[in-house]
Design a protein around this motif. Structure first.
Motif: not given
Length: 409
Positions: A47-57, A74-80, A94-97, A109-113
């Motif tokens: 699985d791969v990203a199709t744009c520049d951005g941020y992989a998330v859950r 939804p409200a804005d989310a702030v993630l490290p 691997r994406l940490v929760a 695509l990172p595992h978990g995203a």
């Protein structure tokens, strides 16, 4: 006199496809594939990203509505931002929760995203990122095997290769393909009177209007042409040219030098060399023609008159070249069209009349003849079709429908 049908049948019987070769991808354009190409692995392989951005859950950023006006975002989310994943990454991280990974378009695509949020919906943060509007599962993600699945048949044998076919072959990692290469056709024009266009004509000389035309027709049919000549009527010189050229020809095409009596240069030269047979072919425009083989190379001898040579090329040579290149569709497309002007056709001969065809599949087609009794070369140049009149028809009436071979695109 030999019928058009019998002449064409003999030509096509000898027009065997050129033996397949493994050819580098860039040289395969226009060739016919001689193998079936399957995918050795998935593309993309993960699985791969199709744009520049941020992989998330999506559970960490909220579920985006189905449409911009489909409900409250939804409200804005702030993630490290815990890592960068470039497109050259060897394997997914691997994406940490509760975190995000900065990804480039095409990166694994990172595992978990389960989604990628494009840069435009973030503050583009590097240590931490503000994600606006949430995300949906699978958003901006191309799944493994999306373009090509392992084992999938990508190209069937017999496909004429174009840009889109070479693209999928390259994606599957193929640097070479097995194809029927373009037939190599040597075009020889014969006659003491012939002068290369651009050169001064002496008294009695005529510019060679056939050589360039036949070479262009060869190229349009998907073969490779080599022009030789004009060659004079000296028999020893012509024989030497023919013997020299046979070693590099898949087909030898000769125009001119066919006559009767002492001027029948080509017959005198070819007859002792192979199996070339000379006949008056029952067609107009047309004349005496030759076909056979010399050292297993098919040889066609066409009339020297440009109009007759060009029509004979369309009827006999072009289908042969298509067959030799491995094509399944050998003939020009044909439409039936209603005649706008009457004319007479010679009995016992199949007539090919340069004409203009107009109309559409919905409204039907009409055909207007440009040359009927003595066709001029300028008529052929203006035509977009050849109207075909059968051997048993002597009068073509306005309103009659004829099969018309459509020339060009």
């Amino acid at each position: 006199m030999r019928s058009v049908h019998d002449q064409l049948a003999a030509v096509l019987a000898a027009a065997r496809p050129v033996a397949p070769l493994d050819v580098v991808l860039g040289d395969c354009v226009g060739c016919v594939l001689a193998e079936t190409v399957s995918a050795p692995s998935d593309v993309p392989s993960a699985d791969v990203a199709t744009c520049d951005g941020y992989a998330v859950r999506t559970v960490d950023v909220g579920l985006a509505p189905e449409a911009p006006a489909g409900g409250d975002a939804p409200a804005d989310a702030v993630l490290p931002v815990v890592e960068d994943a470039p497109v050259t990454a060897a394997a997914p991280v691997r994406l940490v929760a509760g975190s995000a990974v900065h990804v480039a378009s095409g990166a694994p695509l990172p595992h978990g995203a389960d989604a990628v949020v494009p840069l435009e919906r973030t503050d583009r943060g590097r240590a931490r990122v503000v994600v606006r509007g949430g995300a949906r599962p699978g958003e901006h993600v191309r799944r493994a095997g999306h373009d090509v699945a392992a084992g999938q048949v990508l190209l069937e044998e017999g496909t004429r290769l174009g840009a889109r076919h070479l693209s999928v072959a390259a994606t599957a990692g193929r640097a070479r393909l097995r194809v029927h290469p373009r037939p190599r056709v040597v075009v020889v024009t014969v006659g003491d009177e012939l002068v290369e266009p651009g050169r001064r004509r002496d008294d009695g000389g005529v510019h060679d209007a056939v050589g360039n035309a036949l070479a262009a027709g060869v190229a349009e049919a998907g073969a490779t042409a080599v022009r030789v000549g004009p060659v004079g009527d000296d028999r020893a010189a012509l024989r030497e040219v023919i013997e020299d050229q046979l070693v590099r020809a898949d087909l030898l095409l000769i125009a001119g030098g066919l006559s009767t009596g002492p001027w029948d240069t080509v017959t005198d030269v070819l007859a002792p060399l192979g199996t070339v047979r000379f006949d008056h072919v029952a067609m107009v425009p047309g004349d005496r023609q030759g076909f056979g083989t010399v050292d297993d190379v098919p040889v066609l001898a066409l009339p020297g008159r440009p109009v007759a040579a060009l029509v004979s090329f369309e009827v006999f040579v072009r289908p042969a070249l298509r067959a030799m290149a491995g094509h399944a569709d050998l003939f020009r497309p044909s439409v039936r069209a209603a005649v706008t002007h009457p004319w007479r056709s010679p009995a016992g001969l199949r007539q090919f009349v340069p004409a203009t065809v107009a109309g559409s599949p919905l409204d039907g087609y009409t055909v207007t003849p440009l040359g009927r009794d003595d066709v001029a070369l300028s008529d052929v140049a203006r035509a977009n079709a050849l109207a075909v009149v059968g051997e048993d028809t002597t009068v073509v009436r306005a309103g009659d429908t004829l099969a018309c071979l459509v020339l060009g695109d």
